[in-house]
Write a protein that holds these residues in place. Structure first.
Motif, PDB file in Angstrom:
ATOM      1  N   LEU A 174       5.074  28.397  -4.934  1.00  0.00           N
ATOM      2  CA  LEU A 174       4.071  28.704  -5.222  1.00  0.00           C
ATOM      3  C   LEU A 174       4.082  27.712  -3.966  1.00  0.00           C
ATOM      4  N   HIS A 175       2.511  26.929  -3.841  1.00  0.00           N
ATOM      5  CA  HIS A 175       2.424  25.689  -3.049  1.00  0.00           C
ATOM      6  C   HIS A 175       1.421  24.744  -3.572  1.00  0.00           C
ATOM      7  N   VAL A 176       2.151  23.630  -4.434  1.00  0.00           N
ATOM      8  CA  VAL A 176       2.094  22.895  -5.810  1.00  0.00           C
ATOM      9  C   VAL A 176       1.090  21.933  -4.682  1.00  0.00           C
ATOM     10  N   LEU A 177       1.371  21.003  -3.400  1.00  0.00           N
ATOM     11  CA  LEU A 177       0.726  20.509  -2.947  1.00  0.00           C
ATOM     12  C   LEU A 177       0.572  20.184  -1.455  1.00  0.00           C
ATOM     13  N   LYS A 178      -0.346  20.663  -0.924  1.00  0.00           N
ATOM     14  CA  LYS A 178      -1.172  21.301   0.472  1.00  0.00           C
ATOM     15  C   LYS A 178      -1.947  20.295   1.408  1.00  0.00           C
ATOM     16  N   ASN A 179      -0.176  19.635   2.121  1.00  0.00           N
ATOM     17  CA  ASN A 179      -1.528  18.837   3.511  1.00  0.00           C
ATOM     18  C   ASN A 179      -2.188  17.402   2.704  1.00  0.00           C
ATOM     19  N   ILE A 180      -1.561  17.051   1.683  1.00  0.00           N
ATOM     20  CA  ILE A 180      -2.256  15.552   1.324  1.00  0.00           C
ATOM     21  C   ILE A 180      -1.928  14.199   1.997  1.00  0.00           C
ATOM     22  N   ASP A 181      -3.304  14.175   2.456  1.00  0.00           N
ATOM     23  CA  ASP A 181      -2.756  12.325   3.368  1.00  0.00           C
ATOM     24  C   ASP A 181      -4.344  12.076   2.067  1.00  0.00           C
ATOM     25  N   LEU A 182      -3.314  10.201   1.648  1.00  0.00           N
ATOM     26  CA  LEU A 182      -4.560   9.286   0.568  1.00  0.00           C
ATOM     27  C   LEU A 182      -3.564   8.165   0.943  1.00  0.00           C
ATOM     28  N   SER A 183      -4.544   7.885   0.504  1.00  0.00           N
ATOM     29  CA  SER A 183      -4.114   5.886   0.526  1.00  0.00           C
ATOM     30  C   SER A 183      -4.506   5.751  -0.405  1.00  0.00           C
ATOM     31  N   MET A 191       0.811  -1.565   0.205  1.00  0.00           N
ATOM     32  CA  MET A 191       0.453   0.333  -0.152  1.00  0.00           C
ATOM     33  C   MET A 191       0.629   1.309   0.139  1.00  0.00           C
ATOM     34  N   ILE A 192       0.573   2.388  -0.951  1.00  0.00           N
ATOM     35  CA  ILE A 192       1.476   3.553  -0.701  1.00  0.00           C
ATOM     36  C   ILE A 192       0.596   4.912   0.091  1.00  0.00           C
ATOM     37  N   LYS A 193       1.395   5.165   1.082  1.00  0.00           N
ATOM     38  CA  LYS A 193       0.334   6.025   2.282  1.00  0.00           C
ATOM     39  C   LYS A 193       0.945   7.304   2.406  1.00  0.00           C
ATOM     40  N   ILE A 194       0.665   7.929   1.644  1.00  0.00           N
ATOM     41  CA  ILE A 194       0.872   9.250   1.974  1.00  0.00           C
ATOM     42  C   ILE A 194       0.311  10.122   2.744  1.00  0.00           C
ATOM     43  N   LYS A 195       1.092  10.635   3.509  1.00  0.00           N
ATOM     44  CA  LYS A 195       0.716  11.742   4.738  1.00  0.00           C
ATOM     45  C   LYS A 195       1.121  13.077   5.014  1.00  0.00           C
ATOM     46  N   ASN A 196       0.205  14.201   5.424  1.00  0.00           N
ATOM     47  CA  ASN A 196       1.377  15.440   5.497  1.00  0.00           C
ATOM     48  C   ASN A 196       1.810  16.129   4.120  1.00  0.00           C
ATOM     49  N   LEU A 197       1.709  15.596   3.396  1.00  0.00           N
ATOM     50  CA  LEU A 197       2.442  15.791   1.973  1.00  0.00           C
ATOM     51  C   LEU A 197       2.385  17.579   1.823  1.00  0.00           C
ATOM     52  N   GLU A 198       3.461  18.156   1.989  1.00  0.00           N
ATOM     53  CA  GLU A 198       3.405  19.481   1.397  1.00  0.00           C
ATOM     54  C   GLU A 198       4.725  19.979   0.020  1.00  0.00           C
ATOM     55  N   LYS A 199       4.610  20.802  -0.683  1.00  0.00           N
ATOM     56  CA  LYS A 199       5.630  20.427  -1.883  1.00  0.00           C
ATOM     57  C   LYS A 199       5.251  22.021  -2.172  1.00  0.00           C
ATOM     58  N   TYR A 200       6.350  22.725  -2.205  1.00  0.00           N
ATOM     59  CA  TYR A 200       6.472  24.195  -2.812  1.00  0.00           C
ATOM     60  C   TYR A 200       7.490  24.465  -3.775  1.00  0.00           C
ATOM     61  N   TYR A 201       7.009  24.924  -5.336  1.00  0.00           N
ATOM     62  CA  TYR A 201       8.049  25.398  -6.316  1.00  0.00           C
ATOM     63  C   TYR A 201       8.134  26.842  -5.572  1.00  0.00           C
ATOM     64  N   TYR A 240      -8.212   5.843  -9.576  1.00  0.00           N
ATOM     65  CA  TYR A 240      -8.000   6.508 -10.667  1.00  0.00           C
ATOM     66  C   TYR A 240      -8.028   7.737  -9.909  1.00  0.00           C
ATOM     67  N   LEU A 241      -6.686   8.437 -10.527  1.00  0.00           N
ATOM     68  CA  LEU A 241      -6.004   9.661 -10.572  1.00  0.00           C
ATOM     69  C   LEU A 241      -6.692  11.168 -11.204  1.00  0.00           C
ATOM     70  N   VAL A 242      -7.786  11.766 -10.378  1.00  0.00           N
ATOM     71  CA  VAL A 242      -8.184  12.372 -10.759  1.00  0.00           C
ATOM     72  C   VAL A 242      -8.002  13.701 -10.707  1.00  0.00           C
ATOM     73  N   GLY A 243      -8.409  14.469 -11.895  1.00  0.00           N
ATOM     74  CA  GLY A 243      -7.896  16.735 -11.737  1.00  0.00           C
ATOM     75  C   GLY A 243      -7.778  16.984 -12.844  1.00  0.00           C
ATOM     76  N   PRO A 244      -8.025  18.843 -12.584  1.00  0.00           N
ATOM     77  CA  PRO A 244      -7.724  19.127 -13.810  1.00  0.00           C
ATOM     78  C   PRO A 244      -6.237  19.501 -14.435  1.00  0.00           C
ATOM     79  N   ASN A 245      -6.036  20.461 -15.282  1.00  0.00           N
ATOM     80  CA  ASN A 245      -4.453  20.140 -15.525  1.00  0.00           C
ATOM     81  C   ASN A 245      -4.190  21.335 -14.492  1.00  0.00           C
ATOM     82  N   GLY A 246      -2.996  20.753 -13.586  1.00  0.00           N
ATOM     83  CA  GLY A 246      -2.307  22.299 -12.821  1.00  0.00           C
ATOM     84  C   GLY A 246      -2.782  21.558 -11.671  1.00  0.00           C
ATOM     85  N   SER A 247      -3.414  20.462 -11.267  1.00  0.00           N
ATOM     86  CA  SER A 247      -3.903  20.663  -9.842  1.00  0.00           C
ATOM     87  C   SER A 247      -2.467  19.967  -9.477  1.00  0.00           C
TER      88      SER A 247
END
Length: 235
Positions: free
Chosen positions: A14-23, A1-11, A31-38
């Motif tokens: 630019l705040h690209v990923l905001k506190n991602i929690d995902l299993s 299993m892939i477990k993502i916890k409190n993932l934050e990424k800045y360029y 299926y990972l869905v979202g518009p371009n630039g999401s």
């Protein structure tokens, strides 16, 4: 299993990923869905270890991935647009990749079903985009990985090849493989997706089964449910 916890990424700022929690559930097709630039591409690159500087943690089978790179041997990756050295032949590319990621047994089913034997001595610069995409797909499955990450996998494929690849995805999932994929083709969601993760503006807005999404959205099918989720999230 892939477990993502409190993932934050800045360029920079630019705040690209905001506190991602995902299993990403083991043995499921997500299926990972979202518009371009999401943030989809940044999230995928983080899982693959192509991006190393971020806050939070990503773990695979209970091990935090930034501690070593061995976990990559568990993953088969198919980028949306493959970038191969153009002067090499298909045979050269396959040989090179096998030498880099050595093992004794290979899954060459897609090489056979795509009839790539006819293309082996051709240079990649002389191949059509669809044929390059077939090579791209065959390499993703070649090492019989436990985890498959497929970015727009049927893009550029003709209908017959697209169905061959979708059947391969379903067959590998039946063997217990964990699969994460993106696609703009709604019919592929209906055929393949078991779980949905919806990302917008760097945040996860929904994560669960496709039946849960349909129920929450109050729609009749997955296509309308995804459209409804995107509309409500953007509003």
């Amino acid at each position: 299993m892939i477990k993502i916890k409190n993932l934050e990424k800045y360029y920079s700022k630019l705040h690209v990923l905001k506190n991602i929690d995902l299993s990403i559930e083991q043995g499921k097709i997500t299926y990972l869905v979202g518009p371009n630039g999401s943030g989809k591409s940044t999230l995928i690159k983080s899982i693959l270890g192509l991006i190393k500087k971020y806050d939070g943690t990503i773990s695979i089978n209970g091990k935090i991935i930034n501690e070593d790179s061995e976990y990559r041997n568990l993953i088969g990756y198919m980028p949306q647009s493959a970038s191969f050295p153009e002067n090499l032949t298909v045979k050269d590319i396959i040989k090179l990749v096998k030498e880099i990621r050595y093992q004794n047994i290979y899954d060459e089913e897609l090489l056979t079903k795509f009839v790539l034997s006819k293309e082996m001595n051709k240079r990649l610069k002389n191949l059509s985009g669809g044929t390059i995409q077939k090579v791209n797909a065959a390499l993703a499955f070649l090492f019989d990985p436990q985890i498959l990450i497929l970015d727009e996998p049927t893009s550029g494929l003709d209908p017959v090849s697209s169905n061959i690849l979708k059947d391969k995805i379903i067959d590998e999932n039946k063997k217990g493989k964990t699969i994460l994929f993106t696609s703009h083709i709604i019919s592929e969601l209906e055929d393949l997706a078991q779980n949905i993760a919806f990302i917008l503006d760097g945040k996860i807005w929904f994560s669960g089964s496709k039946n849960e999404l349909i129920k929450i959205a109050g729609e009749s099918n997955l296509e309308r449910s995804v459209a409804s989720l995107m509309t409500k999230s953007i509003a």
